[in-house]
Design a protein around this motif. Structure first.
Motif, mmCIF file in Angstrom:
data_model
loop_
_atom_site.group_PDB
_atom_site.id
_atom_site.type_symbol
_atom_site.label_atom_id
_atom_site.label_comp_id
_atom_site.label_asym_id
_atom_site.label_seq_id
_atom_site.Cartn_x
_atom_site.Cartn_y
_atom_site.Cartn_z
ATOM 1 N N LEU A 270 -11.976 -16.554 121.041
ATOM 2 C CA LEU A 270 -11.561 -15.152 121.015
ATOM 3 C C LEU A 270 -12.779 -14.292 121.312
ATOM 4 O O LEU A 270 -13.768 -14.347 120.590
ATOM 5 N N GLY A 271 -12.699 -13.529 122.363
ATOM 6 C CA GLY A 271 -13.787 -12.594 122.640
ATOM 7 C C GLY A 271 -13.757 -11.456 121.639
ATOM 8 O O GLY A 271 -12.729 -11.214 121.018
ATOM 9 N N ALA A 272 -14.889 -10.793 121.492
ATOM 10 C CA ALA A 272 -14.946 -9.667 120.558
ATOM 11 C C ALA A 272 -13.862 -8.652 120.896
ATOM 12 O O ALA A 272 -13.683 -8.284 122.059
ATOM 13 N N GLY A 273 -13.128 -8.218 119.884
ATOM 14 C CA GLY A 273 -12.108 -7.205 120.086
ATOM 15 C C GLY A 273 -10.721 -7.746 120.359
ATOM 16 O O GLY A 273 -9.736 -7.035 120.230
ATOM 17 N N GLY B 97 -17.672 -17.071 113.914
ATOM 18 C CA GLY B 97 -17.413 -15.692 114.305
ATOM 19 C C GLY B 97 -16.953 -14.886 113.107
ATOM 20 O O GLY B 97 -17.344 -15.160 111.974
ATOM 21 N N CYS B 98 -16.104 -13.915 113.357
ATOM 22 C CA CYS B 98 -15.706 -13.002 112.301
ATOM 23 C C CYS B 98 -14.485 -12.191 112.737
ATOM 24 O O CYS B 98 -14.435 -11.716 113.872
ATOM 25 N N LEU B 99 -13.528 -12.057 111.840
ATOM 26 C CA LEU B 99 -12.321 -11.285 112.159
ATOM 27 C C LEU B 99 -12.071 -10.225 111.108
ATOM 28 O O LEU B 99 -12.566 -10.306 109.996
ATOM 29 N N ALA C 131 -4.865 2.581 109.563
ATOM 30 C CA ALA C 131 -4.900 1.158 109.239
ATOM 31 C C ALA C 131 -5.772 0.914 108.009
ATOM 32 O O ALA C 131 -6.730 1.640 107.750
ATOM 33 N N VAL C 132 -5.405 -0.099 107.240
ATOM 34 C CA VAL C 132 -6.208 -0.538 106.108
ATOM 35 C C VAL C 132 -6.647 -1.971 106.401
ATOM 36 O O VAL C 132 -5.848 -2.768 106.892
ATOM 37 N N ILE C 133 -7.893 -2.284 106.138
ATOM 38 C CA ILE C 133 -8.356 -3.653 106.353
ATOM 39 C C ILE C 133 -8.113 -4.458 105.084
ATOM 40 O O ILE C 133 -8.674 -4.159 104.028
ATOM 41 N N LEU C 134 -7.234 -5.449 105.186
ATOM 42 C CA LEU C 134 -6.895 -6.257 104.014
ATOM 43 C C LEU C 134 -8.053 -7.169 103.656
ATOM 44 O O LEU C 134 -8.321 -7.415 102.498
ATOM 45 N N ARG C 135 -8.707 -7.702 104.664
ATOM 46 C CA ARG C 135 -9.883 -8.514 104.405
ATOM 47 C C ARG C 135 -10.638 -8.792 105.679
ATOM 48 O O ARG C 135 -10.101 -8.683 106.780
ATOM 49 N N ILE C 136 -11.898 -9.141 105.482
ATOM 50 C CA ILE C 136 -12.709 -9.658 106.567
ATOM 51 C C ILE C 136 -12.663 -11.173 106.453
ATOM 52 O O ILE C 136 -12.851 -11.716 105.366
ATOM 53 N N ARG D 111 6.921 -13.130 109.330
ATOM 54 C CA ARG D 111 6.247 -12.440 110.421
ATOM 55 C C ARG D 111 4.860 -12.065 109.954
ATOM 56 O O ARG D 111 4.628 -11.886 108.771
ATOM 57 N N HIS D 112 3.956 -11.943 110.883
ATOM 58 C CA HIS D 112 2.604 -11.546 110.511
ATOM 59 C C HIS D 112 2.650 -10.154 109.903
ATOM 60 O O HIS D 112 3.233 -9.240 110.475
ATOM 61 N N ASP D 113 2.042 -10.016 108.746
ATOM 62 C CA ASP D 113 2.062 -8.712 108.109
ATOM 63 C C ASP D 113 0.760 -7.962 108.362
ATOM 64 O O ASP D 113 0.446 -6.985 107.695
ATOM 65 N N ALA D 114 -0.008 -8.453 109.315
ATOM 66 C CA ALA D 114 -1.251 -7.774 109.644
ATOM 67 C C ALA D 114 -1.672 -8.165 111.060
ATOM 68 O O ALA D 114 -1.113 -9.083 111.657
ATOM 69 N N THR D 115 -2.624 -7.430 111.575
ATOM 70 C CA THR D 115 -3.174 -7.742 112.887
ATOM 71 C C THR D 115 -4.562 -8.332 112.699
ATOM 72 O O THR D 115 -5.377 -7.786 111.952
ATOM 73 N N ALA D 116 -4.812 -9.468 113.345
ATOM 74 C CA ALA D 116 -6.119 -10.118 113.221
ATOM 75 C C ALA D 116 -6.902 -9.926 114.506
ATOM 76 O O ALA D 116 -6.506 -10.424 115.553
ATOM 77 N N SER D 117 -8.002 -9.191 114.443
ATOM 78 C CA SER D 117 -8.783 -9.003 115.655
ATOM 79 C C SER D 117 -10.229 -9.406 115.420
ATOM 80 O O SER D 117 -10.789 -9.211 114.343
ATOM 81 N N ALA D 118 -10.805 -9.972 116.440
ATOM 82 C CA ALA D 118 -12.159 -10.511 116.335
ATOM 83 C C ALA D 118 -13.175 -9.384 116.322
ATOM 84 O O ALA D 118 -13.118 -8.461 117.131
ATOM 85 N N LEU D 119 -14.109 -9.441 115.388
ATOM 86 C CA LEU D 119 -15.178 -8.454 115.341
ATOM 87 C C LEU D 119 -16.320 -8.888 116.253
ATOM 88 O O LEU D 119 -17.148 -8.078 116.666
#
Lengths: 230, 230
Positions: B34-37, B56-58, B69-74, B91-99
């Motif tokens: 996963l590329g950043a973002g 990496g990190c999401l 948006a609220v960040i549930l966790r890193i 269903r996914h209850d959040a969006t996971a994006s790469a930092l």
DNA sequence: CGTATTCTTGACTTATATCAATGTCGGTGG
DNA sequence: CCACCGACATTGATATAAGTCAAGAATACG
């Protein structure tokens, strides 16, 4: 040192177990009664028992940094509590006190560990339970992070009604004694704020308050209030 | 449709598995970059894969009621994410994006269910993971419910440093790009508030800020600030 | 009855969100 | 290489929600 396996038949936690598994699980459990107000355990004590609430109602509260207690969750029948511990040393990170007379199934920690290893399907049930609890906690985190106090309070009340609402002439009543102080600790605000909001709702005919009791008269209106854009 | 079992050797999740178990688990996994973002999945999509972050990190963020948006966790390496779903439909209850650039191990949901049933010890590892995640979420709930914004922010920064701090001349740096907007979403406040607090800390020599980066110079002072009585 | 909780209400203060404007950095493309 | 644009950050002025302080009323309970 043993309870009736039939007591466990209804619990979702043990849904994936066969009769034999349930029997084994029941064999090492004890029944325990808790009068209203009594604690099952207190924050800081070592964890040497695992608890399942069979009937009644508890609150799990935690104090930190010398501030007011915060209620992590209300425990309803069928739920295990005080899972989710951090890294060892394992100590209770909250105090569990009965909101009304309650009965618990109790396993010594050692037996529970053994059951977890030996009874097939038990870990899976646990995963299921933990997943639900995590989802709920995240939901409450989201609320407190993005909604103002009235909306959070509305959500809290609706959740209580859904889980422990008793049908009554004129509405649904929360089926156990809950003070406004408790509602405040549940939503991360103060007693005063809760009182004001509740009075406002009462004037609007949404609810009828009382000493440690609450009757919700207009659920749709509360729901609207909980989620309204602004 | 298979990855190197050695990739999983270090993960706590699989600690209780034998070599055979790890091999079985690895056999049905895929690697994904996963590329950043980039997003691994978005809120609302059906859950048909299970993810483990290898490097990496999401961020896991959730939007509700049309608010910010609220960040549930890193999510840090070694952690599964998007466990803890509510009742079906899943269903996914959040969006996971790469930092930052990240690599994931991915299991098709069906395979994962099979592994969970067939690989002994796997459910137990999961219970362990879920327990930790639950404990952390509860901790953050407690913070947001009882501390003011500067203290919450201090806690958040310290947690990030502990989990993803890189030693550097002059202090510890958060090892991935994180905007002040992200910090705000993590602590339930606004970008503006975060900016003010950070500048204050910078003036006090506690930290050195930068564009999507943060160097913590005085951890003890921050810790004191995080927990101070008043 | 009197005492202790629990709840209500008002006046005041403060933290924090909101609104608005400006500044700075970094990458993109001319 | 420079100019521009978009994303990110800073800062001030203002509004307001919610916490704090203080007092009193209602209700349950012994």
């Amino acid at each position: 040192m043993s309870i009736d396996p039939d007591l466990l038949r209804e619990e979702a936690l043990f849904a994936s177990l066969g009769a034999a598994g349930r029997k084994a699980v029941a064999a090492s459990a004890n029944l325990r009664h808790l009068g209203a107000g009594v604690c099952a355990f207190a924050q800081g004590e070592p964890i040497d028992e695992i608890f399942l609430l069979l009937s009644g109602c508890l609150k799990l509260a935690r104090i930190s940094w010398g501030r007011e207690a915060v209620i992590l969750r209300i425990v309803h029948p069928g739920e295990l509590f005080d899972l989710g511990h951090g890294p060892p040393p394992h100590r209770h990170d909250a105090t569990a006190s009965a909101l009304r007379d309650s009965t618990l199934a109790v396993w010594p920690a050692a037996s529970w560990q053994r059951l977890l290893r030996e009874v097939p399907g038990l870990p899976l049930g646990l995963v299921q339970q933990l997943g639900l609890e995590l989802a709920e906690t995240q939901g409450r985190f989201l609320e407190i992070a993005s909604l103002d106090v009235p909306r959070r309070l509305a959500h809290a009340v609706l959740r209580l009604i859904e889980r422990a609402g008793r049908q009554e002439a004129g509405g649904m009543r929360i089926d156990f004694p809950l003070s406004q102080q408790d509602l405040a600790a549940l939503t991360g605000t103060t007693l005063h704020n809760v009182s004001r909001i509740l009075t406002r709702w009462e004037r609007g005919g949404l609810i009828t308050g009382g000493r440690r009791t609450l009757l919700v008269r207009d659920i749709p209106a509360l729901t609207r209030l909980a989620t309204a854009e602004a």
